[in-house]
Design a protein around this motif. Structure first.
Motif, PDB file in Angstrom:
ATOM      1  N   GLY A  76     -18.086  -2.791 -36.227  1.00 45.12           N
ATOM      2  CA  GLY A  76     -18.333  -2.389 -37.601  1.00 45.12           C
ATOM      3  C   GLY A  76     -17.175  -1.591 -38.153  1.00 45.12           C
ATOM      4  N   ASP A  77     -17.417  -0.879 -39.219  1.00 41.75           N
ATOM      5  CA  ASP A  77     -16.397  -0.088 -39.879  1.00 41.75           C
ATOM      6  C   ASP A  77     -16.125   1.182 -39.076  1.00 41.75           C
ATOM      7  N   THR A  85     -16.620   4.263 -29.954  1.00 42.83           N
ATOM      8  CA  THR A  85     -17.420   3.295 -29.199  1.00 42.83           C
ATOM      9  C   THR A  85     -18.818   3.848 -28.963  1.00 42.83           C
ATOM     10  N   ILE A  86     -19.825   3.048 -29.280  1.00 42.64           N
ATOM     11  CA  ILE A  86     -21.213   3.395 -29.004  1.00 42.64           C
ATOM     12  C   ILE A  86     -21.657   2.606 -27.785  1.00 42.64           C
ATOM     13  N   ALA A 114     -23.311   8.235 -36.971  1.00 40.41           N
ATOM     14  CA  ALA A 114     -23.063   9.491 -37.693  1.00 40.41           C
ATOM     15  C   ALA A 114     -22.102  10.376 -36.921  1.00 40.41           C
ATOM     16  N   HIS A 115     -22.241  10.408 -35.592  1.00 44.95           N
ATOM     17  CA  HIS A 115     -21.304  11.173 -34.776  1.00 44.95           C
ATOM     18  C   HIS A 115     -19.868  10.701 -35.010  1.00 44.95           C
ATOM     19  N   ILE A 116     -19.690   9.397 -35.000  1.00 44.39           N
ATOM     20  CA  ILE A 116     -18.344   8.837 -35.181  1.00 44.39           C
ATOM     21  C   ILE A 116     -17.831   9.110 -36.586  1.00 44.39           C
TER      22      ILE A 116
END
Length: 266
Positions: free
Chosen positions: A61-62, A81-82, A102-104
């Motif tokens: 994603g973005d 990276t999730i 949200a963390h990123i």
């Protein structure tokens, strides 16, 4: 027997030796702690990097990507990276991914890495560890607040936090969905905090860091001053001897009251 001058010189030399031993011991302890903390950080980073590398990218994603892994880990985000478990990804709650995104978006992983780097050099300072704990909690509350903006009822999300608070392995160098004070996070969701109080909470973090740096600088200055004082005390005490007193090739020459010229090797 030693004269008063020689006795004073011996005492000054002994004091200097004790100071040197103490300073050397403190430096050795500091470097040992630094090496231990650095080693632990490197091991943690290598473990996380291995999990990310061994996983499979299933979505991009973005500014982020989602990687699934067969390791038993809690969902976490690290450097854009999730990471989620393979068995959880198919039925994963969208709020979990929203939380990690949200963390990123807020740059929390980078902030945590920066603080970890700084804490390596102040591992002995309790304020740094308190700061790290509170910073992680603020990160989680920010991510929770972003999630709550898109839901009408916070209770299902809170229940999910409780049920997943003990699921999977968590790493202290990453932002984990189920980490850092689940009870405090739920309590914060149920409160209505004013913008001023929330701003004061964010100001607390740099304030504690500045105080920690000042205290560490003062300790370093005191140690340096003690070392210089010990070096100065090496010079022998001459009492009422008449000047001039001078040193040539480690021999001190001075004139006594009766005019005799004396010489003593340092």
């Amino acid at each position: 027997t030693l004269t008063a001058t020689e006795n004073a010189a011996v005492q000054a030399s002994a004091q200097r030796d004790i100071t040197d031993i103490l300073l050397t011991g403190l430096l050795a302890a500091y470097l040992a702690g630094l090496i231990v903390m650095l080693t632990l950080r490197i091991i943690s980073i290598l473990k996380v990097a291995a999990i990310v590398k061994s996983g499979k990218t299933v979505e991009r994603g973005d500014g982020y990507r989602i990687v699934v892994t067969d390791k038993n880990v809690s969902p976490f985000s690290w450097l854009g990276t999730i990471v989620v478990r393979q068995k959880d990804y198919a039925g994963i709650d969208s709020n979990v991914l929203r939380h990690e995104k949200a963390h990123i978006a807020h740059g929390h992983p980078l902030e945590l890495m920066l603080l970890d780097f700084m804490s390596l050099f102040q591992w002995f300072n309790p304020a740094v560890w308190v700061l790290r704990r509170d910073l992680c909690l603020v990160h989680e509350q920010q991510a929770d607040a972003d999630v709550l903006k898109s839901v009408s009822d916070a209770r299902p999300y809170q229940y999910m936090l409780l049920t997943q608070s003990q699921s999977g392995l968590a790493f202290n160098i990453v932002a984990c969905f189920n980490g850092n004070g689940v009870e405090s996070r739920i309590d914060m969701m149920n409160r209505k905090r004013s913008g001023r109080r929330q701003m004061l909470r964010f100001l607390y973090i740099p304030l504690v860091m500045c105080i920690s740096l000042v205290l560490t600088a003062n300790v370093a200055y005191d140690m340096n001053t003690a070392s210089e004082s010990a070096d100065a005390s090496e010079e022998p005490v001459y009492g009422d001897y008449i000047n001039p007193i001078f040193n040539v090739d480690d021999f001190w020459y001075y004139i006594e009251n009766d005019g005799a010229v004396l010489c003593r090797h340092v």
